[in-house]
Design a protein around this motif. Structure first.
Motif, PDB file in Angstrom:
ATOM      1  N   ILE A  87       0.851  -1.199   0.000  1.00 35.18           N
ATOM      2  CA  ILE A  87       0.000   0.000   0.000  1.00 35.18           C
ATOM      3  C   ILE A  87       0.885   1.247   0.000  1.00 35.18           C
ATOM      4  CG2 ILE A  87      -1.844   1.253   1.180  1.00 35.18           C
ATOM      5  CD1 ILE A  87      -2.567  -1.375   2.599  1.00 35.18           C
ATOM      6  N   PRO A  88       0.874   2.037  -1.067  1.00 33.15           N
ATOM      7  CA  PRO A  88       1.643   3.293  -1.058  1.00 33.15           C
ATOM      8  C   PRO A  88       1.155   4.201   0.063  1.00 33.15           C
ATOM      9  CG  PRO A  88       0.811   2.788  -3.258  1.00 33.15           C
ATOM     10  CD  PRO A  88       0.121   1.857  -2.320  1.00 33.15           C
ATOM     11  N   HIS A  89       2.067   5.014   0.601  1.00 37.15           N
ATOM     12  CA  HIS A  89       1.683   5.894   1.711  1.00 37.15           C
ATOM     13  C   HIS A  89       2.467   7.190   1.644  1.00 37.15           C
ATOM     14  CE1 HIS A  89       5.477   5.143   3.855  1.00 37.15           C
ATOM     15  NE2 HIS A  89       5.348   3.887   3.457  1.00 37.15           N
ATOM     16  N   ASN A  90       1.949   8.204   2.302  1.00 40.47           N
ATOM     17  CA  ASN A  90       2.631   9.493   2.404  1.00 40.47           C
ATOM     18  C   ASN A  90       3.796   9.392   3.383  1.00 40.47           C
ATOM     19  OD1 ASN A  90       0.690   9.124   4.534  1.00 40.47           O
ATOM     20  ND2 ASN A  90       1.019  11.245   5.121  1.00 40.47           N
ATOM     21  N   GLY A  91       4.652  10.397   3.330  1.00 43.10           N
ATOM     22  CA  GLY A  91       5.741  10.473   4.304  1.00 43.10           C
ATOM     23  C   GLY A  91       6.939   9.620   3.951  1.00 43.10           C
ATOM     24  N   SER A  92       7.852   9.541   4.909  1.00 40.75           N
ATOM     25  CA  SER A  92       9.129   8.860   4.710  1.00 40.75           C
ATOM     26  C   SER A  92       8.991   7.345   4.819  1.00 40.75           C
ATOM     27  CB  SER A  92      10.135   9.344   5.753  1.00 40.75           C
ATOM     28  OG  SER A  92      10.413  10.714   5.595  1.00 40.75           O
ATOM     29  N   PRO A  93       9.978   6.605   4.309  1.00 43.37           N
ATOM     30  CA  PRO A  93       9.978   5.153   4.472  1.00 43.37           C
ATOM     31  C   PRO A  93      10.172   4.773   5.936  1.00 43.37           C
ATOM     32  CG  PRO A  93      12.023   5.890   3.472  1.00 43.37           C
ATOM     33  CD  PRO A  93      11.108   7.073   3.491  1.00 43.37           C
ATOM     34  N   ALA A  94       9.835   3.535   6.254  1.00 43.45           N
ATOM     35  CA  ALA A  94       9.863   3.073   7.645  1.00 43.45           C
ATOM     36  C   ALA A  94      11.238   3.232   8.280  1.00 43.45           C
ATOM     37  CB  ALA A  94       9.411   1.617   7.714  1.00 43.45           C
ATOM     38  N   GLU A  95      12.296   2.897   7.524  1.00 45.01           N
ATOM     39  CA  GLU A  95      13.648   2.949   8.079  1.00 45.01           C
ATOM     40  C   GLU A  95      14.026   4.371   8.476  1.00 45.01           C
ATOM     41  OE1 GLU A  95      12.781   1.734   5.177  1.00 45.01           O
ATOM     42  OE2 GLU A  95      13.005  -0.448   5.401  1.00 45.01           O
ATOM     43  N   SER A  96      13.663   5.336   7.650  1.00 43.19           N
ATOM     44  CA  SER A  96      13.956   6.734   7.950  1.00 43.19           C
ATOM     45  C   SER A  96      13.136   7.222   9.138  1.00 43.19           C
ATOM     46  CB  SER A  96      13.662   7.604   6.729  1.00 43.19           C
ATOM     47  OG  SER A  96      13.779   8.980   7.048  1.00 43.19           O
ATOM     48  N   ALA A  97      11.851   6.882   9.157  1.00 42.18           N
ATOM     49  CA  ALA A  97      10.978   7.317  10.246  1.00 42.18           C
ATOM     50  C   ALA A  97      11.451   6.773  11.586  1.00 42.18           C
ATOM     51  CB  ALA A  97       9.542   6.868   9.967  1.00 42.18           C
ATOM     52  N   ALA A  98      11.967   5.548  11.593  1.00 41.70           N
ATOM     53  CA  ALA A  98      12.460   4.949  12.837  1.00 41.70           C
ATOM     54  C   ALA A  98      13.671   5.716  13.366  1.00 41.70           C
ATOM     55  CB  ALA A  98      12.831   3.489  12.607  1.00 41.70           C
ATOM     56  N   LYS A  99      14.454   6.322  12.469  1.00 40.05           N
ATOM     57  CA  LYS A  99      15.606   7.133  12.903  1.00 40.05           C
ATOM     58  C   LYS A  99      15.165   8.501  13.411  1.00 40.05           C
ATOM     59  CE  LYS A  99      18.882   5.118   9.574  1.00 40.05           C
ATOM     60  NZ  LYS A  99      19.679   5.401   8.341  1.00 40.05           N
ATOM     61  N   ILE A 101      12.372   9.628  14.569  1.00 34.61           N
ATOM     62  CA  ILE A 101      11.571   9.689  15.797  1.00 34.61           C
ATOM     63  C   ILE A 101      12.479   9.711  17.018  1.00 34.61           C
ATOM     64  CG2 ILE A 101      11.322   7.200  16.164  1.00 34.61           C
ATOM     65  CD1 ILE A 101       8.529   9.807  16.660  1.00 34.61           C
ATOM     66  N   ASP A 102      13.701   9.202  16.858  1.00 37.41           N
ATOM     67  CA  ASP A 102      14.685   9.151  17.950  1.00 37.41           C
ATOM     68  C   ASP A 102      15.544  10.410  17.892  1.00 37.41           C
ATOM     69  OD1 ASP A 102      17.038   8.677  19.488  1.00 37.41           O
ATOM     70  OD2 ASP A 102      16.742   6.518  19.328  1.00 37.41           O
ATOM     71  N   LYS A 103      15.305  11.343  18.806  1.00 35.46           N
ATOM     72  CA  LYS A 103      15.995  12.634  18.768  1.00 35.46           C
ATOM     73  C   LYS A 103      17.495  12.487  19.011  1.00 35.46           C
ATOM     74  CE  LYS A 103      11.979  15.344  20.312  1.00 35.46           C
ATOM     75  NZ  LYS A 103      10.992  14.262  20.423  1.00 35.46           N
ATOM     76  N   TYR A 104      17.890  11.483  19.769  1.00 32.92           N
ATOM     77  CA  TYR A 104      19.320  11.278  20.023  1.00 32.92           C
ATOM     78  C   TYR A 104      20.016  10.768  18.760  1.00 32.92           C
ATOM     79  CZ  TYR A 104      23.670   9.557  22.071  1.00 32.92           C
ATOM     80  OH  TYR A 104      25.001   9.327  22.335  1.00 32.92           O
ATOM     81  N   GLU A 105      19.482   9.712  18.176  1.00 33.51           N
ATOM     82  CA  GLU A 105      20.107   9.152  16.974  1.00 33.51           C
ATOM     83  C   GLU A 105      20.130  10.162  15.838  1.00 33.51           C
ATOM     84  OE1 GLU A 105      19.881   5.311  13.926  1.00 33.51           O
ATOM     85  OE2 GLU A 105      18.346   5.548  15.484  1.00 33.51           O
ATOM     86  N   THR A 106      19.039  10.927  15.695  1.00 26.15           N
ATOM     87  CA  THR A 106      18.964  11.936  14.640  1.00 26.15           C
ATOM     88  C   THR A 106      20.131  12.912  14.724  1.00 26.15           C
ATOM     89  OG1 THR A 106      16.548  11.843  14.450  1.00 26.15           O
ATOM     90  CG2 THR A 106      17.608  13.863  13.732  1.00 26.15           C
ATOM     91  N   LEU A 107      20.347  13.478  15.913  1.00 22.02           N
ATOM     92  CA  LEU A 107      21.391  14.489  16.046  1.00 22.02           C
ATOM     93  C   LEU A 107      22.786  13.880  15.974  1.00 22.02           C
ATOM     94  CD1 LEU A 107      20.124  17.178  18.580  1.00 22.02           C
ATOM     95  CD2 LEU A 107      19.613  16.842  16.160  1.00 22.02           C
ATOM     96  N   GLN A 108      22.934  12.647  16.437  1.00 22.47           N
ATOM     97  CA  GLN A 108      24.248  12.012  16.339  1.00 22.47           C
ATOM     98  C   GLN A 108      24.635  11.756  14.887  1.00 22.47           C
ATOM     99  OE1 GLN A 108      26.429  11.682  18.971  1.00 22.47           O
ATOM    100  NE2 GLN A 108      24.796  12.882  19.924  1.00 22.47           N
ATOM    101  N   ILE A 109      23.671  11.385  14.060  1.00 22.11           N
ATOM    102  CA  ILE A 109      23.938  11.200  12.626  1.00 22.11           C
ATOM    103  C   ILE A 109      24.339  12.533  11.995  1.00 22.11           C
ATOM    104  CG2 ILE A 109      22.869  10.679  10.393  1.00 22.11           C
ATOM    105  CD1 ILE A 109      21.201   8.538  11.855  1.00 22.11           C
ATOM    106  N   ILE A 323      13.569  16.424  13.561  1.00 23.80           N
ATOM    107  CA  ILE A 323      12.943  16.271  12.247  1.00 23.80           C
ATOM    108  C   ILE A 323      11.594  15.591  12.420  1.00 23.80           C
ATOM    109  CG2 ILE A 323      13.107  15.141   9.992  1.00 23.80           C
ATOM    110  CD1 ILE A 323      16.118  15.455  10.144  1.00 23.80           C
ATOM    111  N   ASN A 324      10.569  16.215  11.889  1.00 22.96           N
ATOM    112  CA  ASN A 324       9.218  15.658  11.922  1.00 22.96           C
ATOM    113  C   ASN A 324       8.912  15.050  10.560  1.00 22.96           C
ATOM    114  OD1 ASN A 324       8.090  16.899  14.621  1.00 22.96           O
ATOM    115  ND2 ASN A 324       9.098  18.577  13.551  1.00 22.96           N
ATOM    116  N   SER A 325       8.916  13.719  10.483  1.00 23.76           N
ATOM    117  CA  SER A 325       8.705  13.062   9.186  1.00 23.76           C
ATOM    118  C   SER A 325       7.236  13.018   8.790  1.00 23.76           C
ATOM    119  CB  SER A 325       9.273  11.639   9.216  1.00 23.76           C
ATOM    120  OG  SER A 325       8.568  10.824  10.135  1.00 23.76           O
TER     121      SER A 325
END
Length: 367
Positions: A87-99, A101-109, A323-325
């Motif tokens: 099912i096509p969907h709006n927004g980012s892919p699951a792998e990106s969204a999982a990153k 949503i985690d504010k620590y991992e996001t900023l470390q990347i 980042i708000n996906s």
């Protein structure tokens, strides 16, 4: 049913669904107008809530629009299930969204790729309960002491984001966040300064961040920038909107200021400079930084990135906060103001989001 989704508050939607009932007068009207409804309503019309599996959903829809800001819609959970059923969907892919949503991992990347970010320290409930004072000491040594910003690692909407000025204040905050039961005593609610009926999450970890200030910048402001992605053949093209300047009445932006009409103050476009040429130079740099952050984290479809901007001379430093996906899209949210500058009416903006979802799926572009 659409009638149950016309609310700004997801809790109201949930309560209406779980406590669904039909008033006798409404039932009488429906019974008396059944012949008209049968004749003019589409066979897919839904009059009352019913649970549906993802397998059945795949048979009924050609595309899904995820209207969930925060978990479980913004962390990849729903995206992964939709992808598994084609099912096509709006927004980012699951792998990106999982990153993201985690504010620590996001900023470390972002930090590992040259971005300026706040120093961060994670305090777990387990470590805190083992030795509270040592946990706070370790945090102080890493990020430089109070004041700090404390927040859940994986919530959106400014939920439980606080400016903490002392060790005692942090201990009260952690008492609330690390509590064992959802219901909170009147005493603890008072200590936390919660308004009537204001929710406060329960979490196993808290993210402590260095307070970002102007430092020695000539100009300093908080901004939020939205974006769209488009399919150009097999390539993805980013369209970065003019960011909005976010003005908080308190120490941090509240949920109400972000999403409720009449509560928040956002200036679009942000006041980077009064000089047109200087404004364009700063805006171009900030938008380039936002696009780079989105690309590094695999964001696509549409998103909104919150950041601070420091301007000193010709140097522009974009300090990403989160980042708000799947950004909230109430009538008051500033992403509609931003897309309007680019010529989109709200329905046209949403249509572009859906168009990318369909085209990226049909083109075989990797999500």
């Amino acid at each position: 049913p659409v009638k149950m989704l016309l609310k700004d508050n997801a809790d109201d939607v949930r309560d209406k669904i779980l406590g669904y009932s039909v008033h006798p007068v409404i039932q009488q009207i429906q019974d008396e107008s059944k012949a008209i409804m049968d004749r003019y309503l589409d066979s897919s019309y839904i009059s009352e809530p019913s649970e549906i599996s993802y397998m059945d959903l795949a048979e009924e829809v050609s595309l899904a629009f995820i209207a969930l800001h925060g978990r479980p819609g913004e962390d990849g959970t729903v995206q992964a299930k939709l992808k598994a059923h084609g099912i096509p969907h709006n927004g980012s892919p699951a792998e990106s969204a999982a990153k993201t949503i985690d504010k620590y991992e996001t900023l470390q990347i972002l930090k590992s790729n040259g971005f300026t970010v706040a120093d961060q320290f994670v305090i777990s409930k387990e470590n805190y309960e083992r030795d509270a004072d040592q946990a706070i000491t370790n945090m102080n040594e890493l990020i430089g002491g109070f004041p700090i910003i404390a927040k859940p690692m994986d919530d959106g909407c400014s939920s439980a984001v606080r400016k903490i000025k002392s060790s005692d204040e942090l201990k009260v905050y952690l008492k609330g966040l690390f509590r064992a039961e959802w219901d909170m005593s009147t005493e603890l609610r008072s200590e936390l300064g919660l308004n009537y009926n204001e929710e406060f999450p329960m979490k196993p970890e808290v993210l402590c961040e260095q307070l970002i200030d102007s430092s020695d910048a000539d100009h300093f402001l908080e901004i939020t920038g939205g974006m769209l992605t488009h399919m150009d053949g097999e390539q993805v093209r980013f369209e970065i909107f003019e960011p909005s300047e976010a003005l908080a009445t308190g120490e941090v932006l509240s949920l109400e200021e972000k999403f409720l009409a009449g509560e928040g103050q956002n200036i679009t476009p942000a006041r980077f400079s009064e000089d047109p040429e200087r404004f364009r130079a700063i805006s171009d740099q900030v938008r380039a930084d936002l696009q780079k952050a989105a690309e590094l984290l695999g964001v696509s479809g549409y998103s909104r990135i919150d950041a601070f901007v420091r301007v000193k001379g010709n140097e522009v430093d974009t300090i990403v906060i989160e980042i708000n996906s799947l950004p909230g899209m109430t009538p008051a949210t500033c992403i509609f103001h931003q897309c309007a500058i680019n010529g989109y009416k709200p329905y046209e903006f949403i249509d572009k989001i859906l168009q990318f979802a369909a085209e990226s799926q049909s083109s075989g572009w990797s999500r």
